[in-house]
Design an enzyme around this catalytic site. Structure first.
Site, mmCIF file in Angstrom:
data_model
loop_
_atom_site.group_PDB
_atom_site.id
_atom_site.type_symbol
_atom_site.label_atom_id
_atom_site.label_comp_id
_atom_site.label_asym_id
_atom_site.label_seq_id
_atom_site.Cartn_x
_atom_site.Cartn_y
_atom_site.Cartn_z
ATOM 1 N N THR B 58 0.833 -1.205 0.000
ATOM 2 C CA THR B 58 0.000 0.000 0.000
ATOM 3 C C THR B 58 0.866 1.253 0.000
ATOM 4 O O THR B 58 2.016 1.216 0.420
ATOM 5 C CB THR B 58 -0.937 0.032 1.224
ATOM 6 O OG1 THR B 58 -0.142 0.007 2.402
ATOM 7 C CG2 THR B 58 -1.864 -1.164 1.223
ATOM 8 N N THR B 60 2.518 4.950 0.769
ATOM 9 C CA THR B 60 3.229 5.511 1.921
ATOM 10 C C THR B 60 4.125 4.458 2.543
ATOM 11 O O THR B 60 5.328 4.517 2.420
ATOM 12 C CB THR B 60 2.289 6.065 3.014
ATOM 13 O OG1 THR B 60 1.477 7.064 2.466
ATOM 14 C CG2 THR B 60 3.116 6.644 4.160
ATOM 15 N N CYS B 61 3.566 3.502 3.188
ATOM 16 C CA CYS B 61 4.368 2.496 3.860
ATOM 17 C C CYS B 61 5.247 1.765 2.872
ATOM 18 O O CYS B 61 6.406 1.498 3.147
ATOM 19 C CB CYS B 61 3.471 1.519 4.589
ATOM 20 S SG CYS B 61 2.129 0.872 3.594
ATOM 21 N N HIS B 62 4.700 1.427 1.739
ATOM 22 C CA HIS B 62 5.398 0.578 0.783
ATOM 23 C C HIS B 62 6.631 1.259 0.207
ATOM 24 O O HIS B 62 7.729 0.739 0.262
ATOM 25 C CB HIS B 62 4.419 0.197 -0.318
ATOM 26 C CG HIS B 62 4.992 -0.675 -1.370
ATOM 27 N ND1 HIS B 62 5.399 -1.964 -1.110
ATOM 28 C CD2 HIS B 62 5.215 -0.475 -2.675
ATOM 29 C CE1 HIS B 62 5.824 -2.504 -2.218
ATOM 30 N NE2 HIS B 62 5.738 -1.627 -3.194
#
Lengths: 184, 175
Positions: B58, B60-62
Site C-alpha cells: 500500500t 506511503t508504507c510501501h
C-alpha cells in the site's frame, strides 16, 4: 471444495472488482498505484478468461498456475480473447504487487488499456460467492486465510459462461492455460 | 486513528504470528515457502524493533516506510537490535511475497497477524471497512515500537498519513 451454483450457459451475476491500473511508470515494485473499480459490465460483448486462485503468492497457483497464461498470451489473443483476468479475495494493492512480481505487463495495442492479465480484487469473495465458488479456509489452519475464492477458470462470452473448470483437488488441471485454450 | 491501550513500560501481551522463513533458495518471487508460527516468546531477552503498516504493497508504507529500515540495517545492529520485524494483517504468503519484493532478505522478518488479533490487544488495529469499499477490513495501524525483553521502551504511533514517529530515523534516535 467449492460447489458451483452456476453452469455453462448461465450469465454471471453482475459484480464489481477493485484493481490498480497498470502503467509503465508504476510498474516498479516499489511504486504504488490508486485502486479503482471495474464492473462485469465492462465485459459485455467481449470474450473473457477469468482465472481464480485462493491467494496471491500462495503455492501451486503462484508458481505454476499463472505463468503459462502469460507465456501463451498470444495464443489466447489469437483465439479471440479480449481480456484475461485473475481474481482473488486479496485487496487491490496486494493484487497489483503480485501482478508486478509475476510480470503482468501491458501488451495491449493502441486504444485498449487493459494489461495482459488484469489483477482483480473481489473483497470478501463477495462476487465469487454468488457463483458458489468461494471457499472458507478459516478452519483449515490458523493462518487466518478466511473466506477465499476457490481455484477455477471460466470463459465468458458476452457475460455468458461457455466454460467452467473448477479444480477438484490440489493442482492445476481444468483451470490451467492448456485446458482453457483447448476450450476456446 | 488507533488509540493504543499500551504505553512505554508495559510488557506486550503474548502473541503468535505466521511467517514464511527466509532462505536464499526461495528468495525468488516465483518460489513459495511454507508458513510457520512464531511467538512473542521468541523475543524474550532480546531487543526488537517492530514496525506495523496497514497493508503490504500500500502507498506511503510501501515506498517510503520500510526501505530506510533496510538501508540503515547496520545502524540498528550497532545499537544492539536483535531483530527488526514488520507486521500487517495480510496473510503470511502475501507478507513473504512483499518481503521479497522489497528485499527484506534475512534482515527484516515479515509477520502476519491474521485478523489483527494481537495488534488489537494493543489498541493498535484500525477498521478500514467503512473507509471505502476496497474491502480492506480490520488492519494494523501504522506504528513502530521498541521491545526490550518484551517491554515497550518506545511507542511511535503515526497520528496521520505519512511516516514520522514510526520511521527508521525516529526509532534509531530512540535506541
Amino acid at each position: 471444495m467449492a460447489n458451483p451454483t452456476v453452469r455453462v450457459g448461465d450469465v454471471v451475476p453482475t459484480g464489481t472488482f477493485w484493481y490498480v491500473p497498470y502503467t509503465p511508470e508504476t510498474d516498479d515494485l516499489a511504486a504504488c498505484g490508486v485502486p479503482t473499480k471495474i464492473s462485469t459490465d465492462a465485459w459485455k460483448g467481449k470474450k473473457v478468461v477469468l482465472i481464480s486462485v485462493p491467494g496471491a503468492f500462495t503455492p501451486t497457483c503462484h508458481a505454476n498456475h499463472l505463468p503459462p497464461y502469460i507465456q501463451k498470451y498470444d495464443e489466447f489473443k489469437a483465439k479471440g480473447v479480449d481480456q484475461i483476468a485473475v481474481v482473488t479475495a486479496n485487496d487491490a494493492f496486494v493484487m497489483s504487487g503480485w501482478g508486478k512480481a509475476l510480470g503482468f505487463k501491458d501488451k495491449s495495442q493502441l486504444t485498449e488499456t487493459f494489461p495482459q492479465i488484469l489483477p482483480l480484487s473481489d473483497p470478501t469473495a463477495a462476487w465469487t460467492s454468488q457463483l458458489g465458488l468461494s471457499v472458507d479456509l478459516s478452519k483449515a489452519n490458523e493462518l487466518g486465510l478466511g473466506l477465499r475464492t476457490s481455484r477455477f477458470a471460466l470463459i465468458l462470452d458476452d457475460l455468458k459462461i461457455t466454460y467452467l473448470g473448477v479444480e477438484p483437488a490440489r493442482g492445476v488441471t481444468v483451470s490451467g492455460a492448456d485446458a482453457v485454450l483447448a476450450a476456446l
